[in-house]
Design a protein around this motif. Structure first.
Motif, PDB file in Angstrom:
ATOM      1  N   LYS A   1       0.876  -1.132  -0.049  1.00  0.00           N
ATOM      2  CA  LYS A   1       0.016   0.145   0.095  1.00  0.00           C
ATOM      3  C   LYS A   1       0.878   1.223  -0.044  1.00  0.00           C
ATOM      4  CE  LYS A   1      -3.915  -2.046   2.557  1.00  0.00           C
ATOM      5  NZ  LYS A   1      -4.649  -1.864   3.753  1.00  0.00           N
ATOM      6  N   ALA A   2       2.098   1.187   0.734  1.00  0.00           N
ATOM      7  CA  ALA A   2       2.805   2.461   0.830  1.00  0.00           C
ATOM      8  C   ALA A   2       3.443   2.799  -0.446  1.00  0.00           C
ATOM      9  CB  ALA A   2       4.084   2.095   1.940  1.00  0.00           C
ATOM     10  N   LEU A   3       4.000   1.697  -1.230  1.00  0.00           N
ATOM     11  CA  LEU A   3       4.653   2.038  -2.652  1.00  0.00           C
ATOM     12  C   LEU A   3       3.696   2.638  -3.464  1.00  0.00           C
ATOM     13  CD1 LEU A   3       7.306   0.838  -0.996  1.00  0.00           C
ATOM     14  CD2 LEU A   3       7.539  -0.328  -3.286  1.00  0.00           C
ATOM     15  N   LYS A   4       2.467   2.225  -3.432  1.00  0.00           N
ATOM     16  CA  LYS A   4       1.394   2.366  -4.511  1.00  0.00           C
ATOM     17  C   LYS A   4       0.898   3.775  -4.027  1.00  0.00           C
ATOM     18  CE  LYS A   4      -0.607  -2.041  -5.443  1.00  0.00           C
ATOM     19  NZ  LYS A   4      -1.655  -2.791  -5.537  1.00  0.00           N
ATOM     20  N   ALA A   5       0.783   4.199  -2.843  1.00  0.00           N
ATOM     21  CA  ALA A   5       0.446   5.391  -2.356  1.00  0.00           C
ATOM     22  C   ALA A   5       1.459   6.601  -2.787  1.00  0.00           C
ATOM     23  CB  ALA A   5       0.334   5.474  -0.777  1.00  0.00           C
ATOM     24  N   ALA A   6       2.801   6.280  -2.541  1.00  0.00           N
ATOM     25  CA  ALA A   6       3.656   7.315  -2.946  1.00  0.00           C
ATOM     26  C   ALA A   6       3.560   7.608  -4.285  1.00  0.00           C
ATOM     27  CB  ALA A   6       5.088   6.463  -2.653  1.00  0.00           C
ATOM     28  N   ALA A   7       3.565   6.332  -5.209  1.00  0.00           N
ATOM     29  CA  ALA A   7       3.369   6.702  -6.943  1.00  0.00           C
ATOM     30  C   ALA A   7       2.177   7.536  -6.916  1.00  0.00           C
ATOM     31  CB  ALA A   7       3.392   5.211  -7.417  1.00  0.00           C
ATOM     32  N   ALA A   8       1.005   7.221  -6.449  1.00  0.00           N
ATOM     33  CA  ALA A   8      -0.166   7.776  -6.572  1.00  0.00           C
ATOM     34  C   ALA A   8      -0.139   9.412  -5.895  1.00  0.00           C
ATOM     35  CB  ALA A   8      -1.282   6.970  -6.252  1.00  0.00           C
ATOM     36  N   GLU A   9       0.206   9.579  -4.800  1.00  0.00           N
ATOM     37  CA  GLU A   9      -0.062  10.535  -3.804  1.00  0.00           C
ATOM     38  C   GLU A   9       1.224  11.346  -3.722  1.00  0.00           C
ATOM     39  OE1 GLU A   9      -3.011  11.295  -2.766  1.00  0.00           O
ATOM     40  OE2 GLU A   9      -3.967   9.476  -3.579  1.00  0.00           O
ATOM     41  N   GLY A  10       2.198  11.029  -3.906  1.00  0.00           N
ATOM     42  CA  GLY A  10       3.619  11.577  -3.628  1.00  0.00           C
ATOM     43  C   GLY A  10       3.362  12.647  -4.859  1.00  0.00           C
ATOM     44  N   GLY A  11       4.207  13.675  -4.647  1.00  0.00           N
ATOM     45  CA  GLY A  11       4.695  14.660  -5.716  1.00  0.00           C
ATOM     46  C   GLY A  11       5.095  15.904  -4.998  1.00  0.00           C
ATOM     47  N   PRO A  12       4.769  17.102  -5.826  1.00  0.00           N
ATOM     48  CA  PRO A  12       5.145  18.547  -5.464  1.00  0.00           C
ATOM     49  C   PRO A  12       4.368  18.860  -4.021  1.00  0.00           C
ATOM     50  CG  PRO A  12       3.799  18.681  -7.384  1.00  0.00           C
ATOM     51  CD  PRO A  12       4.103  17.300  -7.303  1.00  0.00           C
ATOM     52  N   GLY A  13       5.128  18.965  -2.817  1.00  0.00           N
ATOM     53  CA  GLY A  13       4.772  19.387  -1.718  1.00  0.00           C
ATOM     54  C   GLY A  13       4.095  18.269  -0.864  1.00  0.00           C
ATOM     55  N   ARG A  14       4.174  16.915  -1.326  1.00  0.00           N
ATOM     56  CA  ARG A  14       3.287  15.908  -0.751  1.00  0.00           C
ATOM     57  C   ARG A  14       4.319  14.531  -0.574  1.00  0.00           C
ATOM     58  NH1 ARG A  14      -2.258  16.056  -1.463  1.00  0.00           N
ATOM     59  NH2 ARG A  14      -2.482  13.814  -1.542  1.00  0.00           N
ATOM     60  N   SER A  15       4.500  14.143   0.729  1.00  0.00           N
ATOM     61  CA  SER A  15       5.411  13.196   0.994  1.00  0.00           C
ATOM     62  C   SER A  15       4.598  11.954   1.544  1.00  0.00           C
ATOM     63  CB  SER A  15       6.476  13.595   1.969  1.00  0.00           C
ATOM     64  OG  SER A  15       7.042  14.670   1.412  1.00  0.00           O
ATOM     65  N   VAL A  16       5.293  10.815   1.320  1.00  0.00           N
ATOM     66  CA  VAL A  16       4.688   9.561   1.889  1.00  0.00           C
ATOM     67  C   VAL A  16       5.960   8.965   2.657  1.00  0.00           C
ATOM     68  CG1 VAL A  16       3.573   7.174   1.424  1.00  0.00           C
ATOM     69  CG2 VAL A  16       3.055   9.214   0.217  1.00  0.00           C
ATOM     70  N   TYR A  17       5.601   8.185   4.011  1.00  0.00           N
ATOM     71  CA  TYR A  17       6.694   7.708   4.713  1.00  0.00           C
ATOM     72  C   TYR A  17       6.330   6.606   5.130  1.00  0.00           C
ATOM     73  CZ  TYR A  17       7.753  12.677   5.156  1.00  0.00           C
ATOM     74  OH  TYR A  17       8.001  14.091   4.751  1.00  0.00           O
ATOM     75  N   PHE A  18       7.397   5.688   5.542  1.00  0.00           N
ATOM     76  CA  PHE A  18       7.114   4.454   6.583  1.00  0.00           C
ATOM     77  C   PHE A  18       7.646   5.010   7.668  1.00  0.00           C
ATOM     78  CE2 PHE A  18       8.622   1.608   2.696  1.00  0.00           C
ATOM     79  CZ  PHE A  18       7.284   0.647   2.697  1.00  0.00           C
ATOM     80  N   ILE A  19       6.706   4.258   8.859  1.00  0.00           N
ATOM     81  CA  ILE A  19       6.847   4.659  10.216  1.00  0.00           C
ATOM     82  C   ILE A  19       7.399   3.223  10.887  1.00  0.00           C
ATOM     83  CG2 ILE A  19       5.515   6.704  10.497  1.00  0.00           C
ATOM     84  CD1 ILE A  19       3.163   4.906  11.319  1.00  0.00           C
ATOM     85  N   PRO A  20       8.480   2.957  10.794  1.00  0.00           N
ATOM     86  CA  PRO A  20       8.932   1.521  11.101  1.00  0.00           C
ATOM     87  C   PRO A  20       8.607   1.424  12.529  1.00  0.00           C
ATOM     88  CG  PRO A  20      10.675   2.459   9.821  1.00  0.00           C
ATOM     89  CD  PRO A  20       9.565   3.634  10.040  1.00  0.00           C
ATOM     90  N   ASN A  21       8.557   2.548  13.502  1.00  0.00           N
ATOM     91  CA  ASN A  21       8.504   2.310  14.768  1.00  0.00           C
ATOM     92  C   ASN A  21       7.331   2.573  15.290  1.00  0.00           C
ATOM     93  OD1 ASN A  21      11.011   0.894  16.160  1.00  0.00           O
ATOM     94  ND2 ASN A  21      11.745   2.556  14.397  1.00  0.00           N
ATOM     95  N   GLY A  22       6.153   2.766  14.387  1.00  0.00           N
ATOM     96  CA  GLY A  22       5.073   3.533  14.759  1.00  0.00           C
ATOM     97  C   GLY A  22       5.221   5.122  15.058  1.00  0.00           C
ATOM     98  N   GLU A  23       4.051   5.422  15.923  1.00  0.00           N
ATOM     99  CA  GLU A  23       3.974   6.854  16.386  1.00  0.00           C
ATOM    100  C   GLU A  23       3.713   6.934  17.829  1.00  0.00           C
ATOM    101  OE1 GLU A  23       2.890  10.014  12.832  1.00  0.00           O
ATOM    102  OE2 GLU A  23       1.246   8.415  12.917  1.00  0.00           O
TER     103      GLU A  23
END
Length: 380
Positions: free
Chosen positions: A358-380
Motif C-alpha cells: 500500500k505504501a509504495l502504491k500510495a507514494a506513486a499515486a499521492e507523492g509529488g510536489p509538496g506531498r510526501s509518503v513515509y514508512f513509520i517503522p516504529n509506529g508513532e
C-alpha cells in the motif's frame, strides 16, 4: 567491544528486505549491529518513500537501478539515536536527528552512493554499498555514518516553532536542491529559473530559493502545480511559465521577466529533448550560472557559442555535501525556511513496514510536489 545489552539494544531488528525486484519483500529479523567507531545506530521514525520507489524495488526495476541483494532500502529519515559509538562527542541516545541519503567513502569522498537505492557504477562505489552501508532505514533499526546523522534542535523545531515530527521529514526533499543552489552561489535578490518546477525535488527547490532571498521563475507543464507555487510568496517573488515544447516560444515567455541570473535544472530521465533546457540556457544573462542536478542518463543539446560568448558557467552537482545539509537545517531552525503545513507541504501517507505494498502504491499515486509518503517503522 561493547555488547548489545550495554547499549540497551535488542538481539534482532525488523527490516523490509528485498531479494528480487520481481518478488515481494519479506519482513526479516536481522542481527542488530553493535555501534563501532564512526557508526551510529538509529531508530527511524519517518523514512521517506520516493514517488518512483515502485519502479526501483518492484515491477522488475524498470529504472535499472543497481543495488546488491538482498537489500533493505531507504536512505533518508528522521530518527532517534538508539546507540552511539565510542568516538561520538556530540550525539546522545534519544537525540532527534536527520539522516541523509548520500554516503561518501571516508578515504575518497569522490566515491559516493545513494544508500539503500543505488550502488553506482565503479568498483569503489560497489564496494562501499556492498559492505557496511548496504541496508537502509526501511527498518526498525539502522546504522548510519556518524557524519550523516545531523542533530535537530527539538526545542526550537518542536517546542518553539511548533512543527510536528512528521513535518521534519520534508528535509529529505529540501536538502538535495540546496546542494545545487549553494554550488552556484545563489544570492539574495537574484532571479533564478527553476525548470521543471513541479516535481517533488524541483518544487522543493522553489521553497529553498525563496528562503535564500531569490526571485523565482517556476517553469513546468502542470499548470495546477504552478499555480500552487505562485502562492508561496508575496506578488512578484514567484512567477510561472508553462513549458511549450518550442524553444523560441519558451525563450520569449522567459524574456518577460528580464535576463536570468541563474538556472536550476533537475530534469527527470525522459526530459533530454525538452524545450526548457536550451531555452533556459539562452535566457541567462552574460556571466549567468546553471546548475545541473537532474537524472537524464543521456545527452542534452548545449548552445556552445552562446555559452562561451556570454561566459556562462554550467555546474554539475550530485546531491549535497555534509556541510550543505547542516546549512539547510539551520535555515529551518532559524525560521527562514518554512516547512510543513504552513508552507503548503502535506504528509500524504504514513505506513507501517507490514503495509509496504500500500505504501509504495500510495507514494506513486499521492507523492509529488509538496506531498510526501513515509514508512513509520516504529509506529508513532
Amino acid at each position: 567491544m561493547a555488547s548489545l545489552a550495554e547499549h540497551s539494544l535488542p538481539e534482532t531488528f525488523t527490516g523490509l528486505q528485498f531479494h528480487s525486484p520481481s518478488s515481494p519483500p519479506t519482513l526479516a529479523a536481522l542481527p542488530t549491529p553493535v555501534p563501532t567507531a564512526g557508526t551510529v545506530i538509529i531508530k527511524p521514525l519517518y523514512s521517506i518513500i520516493v514517488q518512483y520507489a515502485n519502479e526501483i524495488f518492484t515491477n522488475g526495476n524498470p529504472r535499472g537501478y543497481k543495488y546488491p541483494l538482498p537489500l533493505v532500502p531507504g536512505g533518508a529519515c528522521v530518527a532517534r539515536v538508539a546507540a552511539v559509538p565510542p568516538d561520538a562527542t556530540k550525539l546522545k541516545p534519544g537525540q532527534l536527528v536527520y539522516v541523509e541519503l548520500t554516503v561518501r567513502a571516508r578515504d575518497d569522498p569522490n566515491v559516493k552512493i545513494l544508500r539503500g537505492f543505488h550502488e553506482g557504477y565503479s568498483e569503489g562505489t560497489r564496494r562501499l554499498m556492498g559492505g557496511a552501508w548496504r541496508n537502509g532505514c526501511w527498518a526498525t533499526l539502522s546504522t548510519a555514518p556518524l557524519e550523516n546523522a545531523h542533530p535537530l534542535d527539538e526545542n526550537i523545531l518542536v517546542e518553539k516553532l511548533g512543527y510536528k515530527l512528521e513535518e521534519l521529514g520534508s528535509l529529505s526533499q529540501l536538502i538535495v536542491p540546496y546542494g545545487g543552489l549553494a554550488d552556484i552561489d545563489l544570492k539574495p535578490g537574484e532571479t533564478i529559473l527553476i525548470a521543471p518546477a513541479t516535481g517533488s525535488f524541483s518544487s522543493a527547490a522553489v521553497h529553498v530559493a525563496l528562503a535564500m532571498g531569490a526571485r523565482v521563475i517556476a517553469m513546468g507543464r502542470n499548470e495546477t502545480a504552478l499555480a500552487e507555487l505562485k502562492k508561496l510568496a508575496e506578488p512578484g517573488r514567484v512567477e510561472t511559465v508553462k513549458i511549450s515544447g518550442d524553444v523560441q516560444e519558451d525563450v520569449n515567455a522567459l524574456a518577460k521577466f528580464g535576463p536570468l541570473d541563474a538556472y536550476f535544472d533537475i530534469s527527470p530521465r525522459p526530459a533530454s529533448k525538452s524545450s526548457h533546457i536550451k531555452a533556459g540556457i539562452l535566457s541567462l544573462r552574460p556571466g549567468g550560472r546553471m546548475s545541473l542536478m537532474g537524472g537524464i542518463p543521456g545527452e542534452i543539446e548545449i548552445p556552445y557559442w552562446h555559452v562561451s560568448y556570454n561566459g556562462l558557467t554550467i555546474k554539475g552537482t550530485f546531491m549535497n555535501t555534509i556541510q550543505q545539509a547542516k546549512e539547510l537545517i539551520k535555515l529551518v531552525e532559524r525560521g527562514v525556511l518554512k516547512i510543513g503545513s504552513r508552507a503548503g507541504m502535506k504528509v500524504a501517507g504514513k505506513y507501517t513496514l507490514e503495509d509496504w505494498e500500500k505504501a509504495l502504491k500510495a507514494a506513486a499515486a499521492e507523492g509529488g510536489p509538496g506531498r510526501s509518503v513515509y514508512f513509520i517503522p516504529n509506529g508513532e
